[in-house]
Design an enzyme around this catalytic site. Structure first.
Site, mmCIF file in Angstrom:
data_model
loop_
_atom_site.group_PDB
_atom_site.id
_atom_site.type_symbol
_atom_site.label_atom_id
_atom_site.label_comp_id
_atom_site.label_asym_id
_atom_site.label_seq_id
_atom_site.Cartn_x
_atom_site.Cartn_y
_atom_site.Cartn_z
ATOM 1 N N ARG A 98 0.806 -1.226 0.000
ATOM 2 C CA ARG A 98 0.000 0.000 0.000
ATOM 3 C C ARG A 98 0.839 1.277 0.000
ATOM 4 N NH1 ARG A 98 -3.672 -1.606 4.960
ATOM 5 N NH2 ARG A 98 -1.987 -3.137 5.215
ATOM 6 N N THR A 145 3.038 -14.444 9.839
ATOM 7 C CA THR A 145 3.865 -13.965 10.952
ATOM 8 C C THR A 145 4.404 -15.126 11.795
ATOM 9 O OG1 THR A 145 1.761 -13.587 12.117
ATOM 10 C CG2 THR A 145 2.833 -11.663 11.168
#
Ligand code: UD1
Ligand code: CA
Length: 489
Positions: free
Chosen positions: A18, A84
């Site tokens: 982004r 993660t």
């Protein structure tokens, strides 16, 4: 004092899509330090035995940066971003391969995109972790808008039972306003064990680190939460809007701390100070000032308005107005500006003046010397008490090479002098206004390097008859004739 962590793992492998940037997200700077640099700085206050950064996207640039700011850190490559949990798993596997145990103190996991995190909050996390004897402690925050974040589910005993990702929450869980910051302290052995049991059975098909919490809980481990009272600290930067928000919060924090230390900042909203700036008490910062890199400003100096200083040193009592300067030293009591451009290697002595529309590069200006108006001085050494007349230019470049100019002490360079380098003007010498100085000037000499003036009388009336200039000239001739002493007054 809290337990020293055995390891701090910083997750920084993500792409940061982004940001829409050719630069990896964690390398974007705020307040003169990269996002990752801020997190490394906060982590370093815990003095971990080992610091591991998991890198992936843009890893060459990220590794080079880590080598520069934290050469002691270990970098581990996560080639594919499988989540993660996967990232922490390969970090621990890498440490195991190096024969580094993760049992000597907790393992702290952080993300590389939270520049507002402080060491103080991490100490709070470790204190909570120690005092509850939990096997995992999650750094959480309460937000009015928790959307996008993993939600903290607590049991009736107050301990954490699970973290549910935003994409996986039930309607009931959606309203939970305590969120996961993505930062944790873990018991190393329990973490390593739980990571081997992760699956990818979730909305994103990734190994979630957050699932470790539920796994630990079902094995009977306690999981605690440390609520961060300043939710700014966990602000993750995902796009340029959040980058600007983080920069503004950091700006306010830095400004407040300097104001408390005795610096006057007249317009904090337009004052941008990098983290490495040093200011002494009684410095005054006027509006629209940016101080970058390791810039220092000594007591009583006034900077601004409209000034950017990059890695500069400003002496006590100096005043710098509407100036752009980089790698310059501005002496005590010097006056600079307005509209002055000081380039690398400029050293202005005590009590000097670099005035309006003056550019100086790679030059030393001696104590109490002045370059007051419209000049360029490059590759020169100017002595004590010398005055460089308005519009003087040091001609340092012959089109191929740069040459040095030396101007002695107490010299008077006439206005509009060209000093054609290499050239030396001796102590106490003068140059006539408008001179082009190509030869050395001995001490005490007056150098005149210009054509003598001649006037061609009546040229305008003859060659430009009828023009406004010719008419004005004609009137002046007639006025002076009628003013002549032969006429009665
Ligand atoms: C994560 C947490 C979420 C929390 C949020 C806080 C999980 C599953 N979710 O969500 O509960 O509220 O952070 O911001 O952990 N990364 C890697 N390798 C990977 C994936 C991610 O290094 O394979 C890094 C990213 O670069 C980033 C960090 O880990 O720095 C977090 O990853 P991200 O995908 O942004 O997690 P979120 O969806 O924000
Ligand atoms: Ca994120």
């Amino acid at each position: 004092m809290t337990t020293r962590p055995s390891v701090v793992v910083i997750l920084a492998a993500g792409e940061g899509k982004r940001m829409k940037s050719a630069t990896p997200k964690v390398l974007h700077p705020v307040a003169g330090r990269t996002l990752l640099g801020h997190v490394i700085e906060a982590a370093s206050t815990l003095e971990p035995h080992h610091l591991v950064v998991v890198v992936g996207h843009g890893r060459d640039a990220v590794c080079a940066h880590i080598e520069e700011v934290a050469p002691w850190a270990i970098t581990v490559v996560q080639a594919e971003q499988n989540g993660t949990g996967h990232a922490v798993g390969i970090a621990l596997a890498d440490l195991a391969e190096r024969g580094i145990p993760v049992v000597d103190g907790p393992v702290v996991v952080l993300t590389g995109d939270t520049p507002l995190l402080t060491g103080r909050t991490l100490v709070g996390l470790l204190l909570e972790h120690d005092s509850t004897s939990a096997k995992a402690t999650v750094l959480t925050a309460r937000l009015t808008d928790p959307s996008g974040y993993g939600r903290i589910v607590r049991g009736s005993d107050g301990f954490v039972t699970a973290i549910v990702e935003d994409k996986d929450v039930s309607d009931e869980q959606r309203t939970i306003n305590e969120i996961n910051s993505g930062m944790y302290a873990f018991d190393g052995a329990r973490l390593a064990d739980s990571l081997t049991r992760l699956d990818t059975d979730n909305a994103q098909g990734e190994e979630y680190l957050t699932d470790v919490i539920g796994l630990m809980r079902s094995s009977g481990d306690h999981v605690a939460a440390s609520v961060c009272d300043d939710s700014d600290e966990i602000l993750g930067v995902n796009d340029r809007v959040q980058l600007a928000q983080a920069a503004a919060i950091l700006r306010d924090r830095i400004n407040a701390s300097w104001m408390r230390a005795g610096v006057s900042i007249l317009d904090p909203a337009s004052t941008w100070l990098d983290v490495d700036v040093e200011l002494e008490p009684d410095v005054i910062i006027r509006p629209q000032v940016t101080l970058r890199g390791p810039t220092s400003v000594a007591s009583g100096a006034i900077v601004g308005p409209g000034t950017t200083l990059v890695s500069c040193e400003v002496g006590a009592g100096a005043e710098v107005i509407h100036t752009w300067a980089e790698l310059a030293v501005i002496g005590d009591g010097a006056r600079v500006g307005p509209f002055t451009f000081l380039r690398p290697g400029t050293v202005l002595g005590q009590g000097t003046r670099a005035g309006a529309y003056v550019e100086i590069k790679n030059s030393t200006i001696g104590d109490f010397a002045k370059v007051p108006h419209l000049s360029y001085v490059g590759d020169a050494e100017v002595g004590t008490g010398t005055n460089i007349g308005a519009a003087t230019i040091v001609v340092n470049y012959d089109g191929v090479a740069k040459h040095r100019t030396v101007v002695g002490d107490h010299v008077r360079i006439g206005s509009d002098t060209m000093l054609v380098a290499p050239v030396t003007v001796g102590d106490g010498a003068y140059t006539a206004a408008g001179s082009v100085i190509t030869d050395d000037v001995p001490p005490g000499a007056m150098a005149v390097g210009r054509a003598r003036q001649r006037n061609i009388d009546g040229w305008v009336q003859r060659r430009r008859p009828g023009s406004p200039a010719a008419e004005a000239a004609e009137r002046a001739v007639q006025d002076s004739a009628s003013d002549s002493p032969s006429q009665p007054a």
